[in-house]
Design a protein around this motif. Structure first.
Motif, PDB file in Angstrom:
ATOM      1  N   ALA A  64       0.822  -1.215   0.000  1.00  0.00           N
ATOM      2  CA  ALA A  64       0.000   0.000   0.000  1.00  0.00           C
ATOM      3  C   ALA A  64       0.856   1.265   0.000  1.00  0.00           C
ATOM      4  CB  ALA A  64      -0.945  -0.006   1.204  1.00  0.00           C
ATOM      5  N   ASN A  65       1.910   1.289   0.812  1.00  0.00           N
ATOM      6  CA  ASN A  65       2.765   2.479   0.880  1.00  0.00           C
ATOM      7  C   ASN A  65       3.437   2.757  -0.460  1.00  0.00           C
ATOM      8  OD1 ASN A  65       2.110   2.777   3.563  1.00  0.00           O
ATOM      9  ND2 ASN A  65       4.043   1.945   4.345  1.00  0.00           N
ATOM     10  N   GLU A  66       3.950   1.704  -1.093  1.00  0.00           N
ATOM     11  CA  GLU A  66       4.621   1.858  -2.383  1.00  0.00           C
ATOM     12  C   GLU A  66       3.641   2.300  -3.467  1.00  0.00           C
ATOM     13  OE1 GLU A  66       8.103  -1.579  -1.876  1.00  0.00           O
ATOM     14  OE2 GLU A  66       6.080  -2.123  -2.557  1.00  0.00           O
ATOM     15  N   MET A  67       2.446   1.759  -3.424  1.00  0.00           N
ATOM     16  CA  MET A  67       1.426   2.100  -4.419  1.00  0.00           C
ATOM     17  C   MET A  67       1.029   3.568  -4.298  1.00  0.00           C
ATOM     18  SD  MET A  67      -0.506   0.618  -6.809  1.00  0.00           S
ATOM     19  CE  MET A  67      -2.070   0.853  -7.682  1.00  0.00           C
ATOM     20  N   ILE A  68       0.816   4.027  -3.085  1.00  0.00           N
ATOM     21  CA  ILE A  68       0.410   5.418  -2.864  1.00  0.00           C
ATOM     22  C   ILE A  68       1.528   6.373  -3.264  1.00  0.00           C
ATOM     23  CG2 ILE A  68      -0.200   7.118  -1.093  1.00  0.00           C
ATOM     24  CD1 ILE A  68      -1.551   4.697   0.405  1.00  0.00           C
ATOM     25  N   GLU A  69       2.772   6.047  -2.866  1.00  0.00           N
ATOM     26  CA  GLU A  69       3.906   6.901  -3.245  1.00  0.00           C
ATOM     27  C   GLU A  69       4.035   7.005  -4.759  1.00  0.00           C
ATOM     28  OE1 GLU A  69       8.726   6.564  -3.233  1.00  0.00           O
ATOM     29  OE2 GLU A  69       7.718   6.131  -1.324  1.00  0.00           O
ATOM     30  N   MET A  70       3.904   5.872  -5.438  1.00  0.00           N
ATOM     31  CA  MET A  70       3.998   5.871  -6.899  1.00  0.00           C
ATOM     32  C   MET A  70       2.935   6.777  -7.513  1.00  0.00           C
ATOM     33  SD  MET A  70       3.133   2.767  -9.512  1.00  0.00           S
ATOM     34  CE  MET A  70       1.393   2.973  -9.083  1.00  0.00           C
ATOM     35  N   MET A  71       1.690   6.672  -7.055  1.00  0.00           N
ATOM     36  CA  MET A  71       0.608   7.457  -7.646  1.00  0.00           C
ATOM     37  C   MET A  71       0.760   8.948  -7.363  1.00  0.00           C
ATOM     38  SD  MET A  71      -2.797   5.047  -7.400  1.00  0.00           S
ATOM     39  CE  MET A  71      -2.746   4.799  -5.621  1.00  0.00           C
ATOM     40  N   VAL A  72       1.235   9.298  -6.186  1.00  0.00           N
ATOM     41  CA  VAL A  72       1.460  10.715  -5.868  1.00  0.00           C
ATOM     42  C   VAL A  72       2.551  11.284  -6.768  1.00  0.00           C
ATOM     43  CG1 VAL A  72       2.316  12.317  -4.116  1.00  0.00           C
ATOM     44  CG2 VAL A  72       0.619  10.586  -3.487  1.00  0.00           C
ATOM     45  N   LEU A  73       3.678  10.591  -6.870  1.00  0.00           N
ATOM     46  CA  LEU A  73       4.789  11.093  -7.682  1.00  0.00           C
ATOM     47  C   LEU A  73       4.424  11.138  -9.162  1.00  0.00           C
ATOM     48  CD1 LEU A  73       7.861   9.357  -5.997  1.00  0.00           C
ATOM     49  CD2 LEU A  73       7.235  11.768  -5.890  1.00  0.00           C
ATOM     50  N   ASP A  74       3.820  10.059  -9.667  1.00  0.00           N
ATOM     51  CA  ASP A  74       3.452  10.019 -11.080  1.00  0.00           C
ATOM     52  C   ASP A  74       2.380  11.044 -11.403  1.00  0.00           C
ATOM     53  OD1 ASP A  74       5.217   7.939 -11.239  1.00  0.00           O
ATOM     54  OD2 ASP A  74       3.751   6.421 -11.843  1.00  0.00           O
ATOM     55  N   GLY A  75       1.363  11.118 -10.556  1.00  0.00           N
ATOM     56  CA  GLY A  75       0.257  12.029 -10.819  1.00  0.00           C
ATOM     57  C   GLY A  75       0.663  13.492 -10.758  1.00  0.00           C
ATOM     58  N   CYS A  76       1.430  13.846  -9.740  1.00  0.00           N
ATOM     59  CA  CYS A  76       1.880  15.239  -9.625  1.00  0.00           C
ATOM     60  C   CYS A  76       2.813  15.603 -10.780  1.00  0.00           C
ATOM     61  CB  CYS A  76       2.580  15.462  -8.286  1.00  0.00           C
ATOM     62  SG  CYS A  76       1.457  15.508  -6.868  1.00  0.00           S
ATOM     63  N   PHE A  77       3.650  14.658 -11.198  1.00  0.00           N
ATOM     64  CA  PHE A  77       4.529  14.930 -12.331  1.00  0.00           C
ATOM     65  C   PHE A  77       3.721  15.216 -13.594  1.00  0.00           C
ATOM     66  CE2 PHE A  77       6.755  13.610 -16.154  1.00  0.00           C
ATOM     67  CZ  PHE A  77       7.922  14.360 -16.064  1.00  0.00           C
ATOM     68  N   ILE A  78       2.722  14.392 -13.876  1.00  0.00           N
ATOM     69  CA  ILE A  78       1.911  14.584 -15.080  1.00  0.00           C
ATOM     70  C   ILE A  78       1.218  15.940 -15.047  1.00  0.00           C
ATOM     71  CG2 ILE A  78      -0.158  13.782 -16.288  1.00  0.00           C
ATOM     72  CD1 ILE A  78       0.645  10.922 -15.460  1.00  0.00           C
ATOM     73  N   ILE A  79       0.637  16.289 -13.913  1.00  0.00           N
ATOM     74  CA  ILE A  79      -0.079  17.569 -13.811  1.00  0.00           C
ATOM     75  C   ILE A  79       0.882  18.738 -13.977  1.00  0.00           C
ATOM     76  CG2 ILE A  79      -1.347  19.072 -12.216  1.00  0.00           C
ATOM     77  CD1 ILE A  79      -2.621  16.462 -11.092  1.00  0.00           C
ATOM     78  N   GLU A  80       2.017  18.674 -13.301  1.00  0.00           N
ATOM     79  CA  GLU A  80       2.998  19.756 -13.416  1.00  0.00           C
ATOM     80  C   GLU A  80       3.552  19.855 -14.837  1.00  0.00           C
ATOM     81  OE1 GLU A  80       4.510  22.161 -10.764  1.00  0.00           O
ATOM     82  OE2 GLU A  80       2.348  21.769 -10.831  1.00  0.00           O
TER      83      GLU A  80
END
Length: 377
Positions: free
Chosen positions: A113-129
């Protein structure tokens, strides 16, 4: 003969329950798949990221690790711009959707769960930025290497359109709510549509969202698919109020059409998919072929194959039509002279091979390799 051993119901039940927890989600829940071997076998590289991994399927590849530092850098700059010292708001937003996001992937995910959440935060914020910086140069850092070299942006556009390289769109919405405030989802969609415009090889792409047709957006690839549309000029109402297409026609290749007296002309202002045959004239919008086009079309076709609730298979139909027209490099040469193909690759044989192989990969769909529905005006 083995002695009879009384069955242990509790052990059996625990074994079944454990297996049930490991089974993949039902197909109806999934929207992000690994492309099957038959489809990817024709050109595996077309489905593989070259620069960035998004989501769980390709994140462990060594060749893609360079962009992981850029993801962290973009998040750090985002937090600085927002006057925040921690990513806790973004983590909390995604934590509540982690299980829902996990069910979107057809393949089992080994991340905890921790790895999944970290991945989605980093990937998602990168795409938006990335999309924000693409549209607003003043948000870019002066040392941002991504925007200092055009080829990196082009590769990112390509990689973010891969079927296996997606995040569920609701994850992007959750993060955008935290970055820009709630209820600005149309702004997020607009940023995405503008970012990918350069990738589109033909007309018909809209950079706005029709408020009257709020289709479910599963991920970025699905968004682009549903905003690059035919006008459906060739579909006419039946007497019962339903729609039907025109008559099926066998389509010879370009040389054969010319020998039969058919004129092929480029038309302007129409969607790429609005192909008309009127009074011996075949009217076809212009298609641009560059180094990312094959991958883009292949992944759109994969999306059409894997989403049974999606009845729009116009990408697949269009590729089948072009495969009919193109049997040889000579066909490509004629279409290029007519302005129907804008060949940035410069090699007619390569273009001919592209359509032949893409058409061969349309597995599991109705065979239309020599047929097309034509509007007769």
């Amino acid at each position: 003969m083995q002695p009879s051993v009384e069955a242990d119901s509790d052990t059996i039940t625990r074994g079944i329950d454990e297996k049930l927890t490991q089974i993949s989600p039902s197909p109806s829940e999934c929207c992000i798949f690994r492309v099957h071997k038959q489809l990817r076998g024709v050109n595996e590289k077309a489905y593989e990221p070259e620069t960035i991994a998004i989501g769980p399927y390709h994140r462990s590849k060594h060749s893609l690790q360079m962009m992981e530092e850029h993801k962290l850098r973009y998040l750090k700059l985002l937090l600085k711009r927002k006057g925040e010292s921690s990513a806790d708001r973004y983590v909390a937003a995604i934590k509540s959707r982690e299980q829902e996001a996990r069910r979107c992937y057809a393949e089992p995910i080994s991340l905890n769960a921790n790895e999944m959440i970290e991945m989605m935060v980093l990937d998602g914020c990168f795409i938006i930025e990335l999309m924000q910086k693409f549209g607003m140069a003043d948000l870019r850092d002066e040392n941002d290497s991504i925007f200092q070299m055009d080829w990196i942006v082009r590769r990112l556009q390509r990689d973010l359109m891969l079927f296996e390289n997606q995040l569920p769109f609701f994850i992007l919405r959750e993060l955008f709510d935290k970055i820009e405030g709630p209820n600005h989802h149309n702004r997020l969609i607009y940023l995405a549509l503008c970012f990918f415009r350069d990738l589109l090889p033909g007309p018909g792409y809209r950079e706005h969202v029709d408020g009257n047709s709020h289709f479910e957006i599963r991920h970025l690839l699905g968004l682009i698919h549903n905003n690059w549309l035919p006008s459906f000029a060739g579909i006419v109402p039946n007497g019962d109020g339903s729609n039907k297409k025109g008559n099926w026609r066998f389509i010879p290749n370009t040389i054969e059409l010319q020998e039969a007296g058919v004129k092929l002309v480029k038309i302007e202002g129409a969607s790429l998919f609005d192909i008309k045959f009127e009074y011996g004239v075949m009217k076809i919008p212009s298609l641009t072929i560059e180094d990312r086009t094959e991958s883009f079309l292949r992944n759109l076709i994969a999306y059409e194959q894997y989403c049974p609730d999606n009845q729009l298979t116009y990408i697949t139909d269009y590729v089948g039509f072009m495969d009919c027209l193109i049997d040889s490099p000579k066909d490509v040469e004629i279409l290029s002279r007519r302005g129907i193909i804008d060949n940035w690759l410069g090699n007619n044989e390569v273009v001919s091979t592209i359509f032949s192989k893409i058409s061969d990969a349309r597995i599991g769909l109705p065979a239309i390799s020599s047929m097309l529905i034509l509007s007769t005006g």
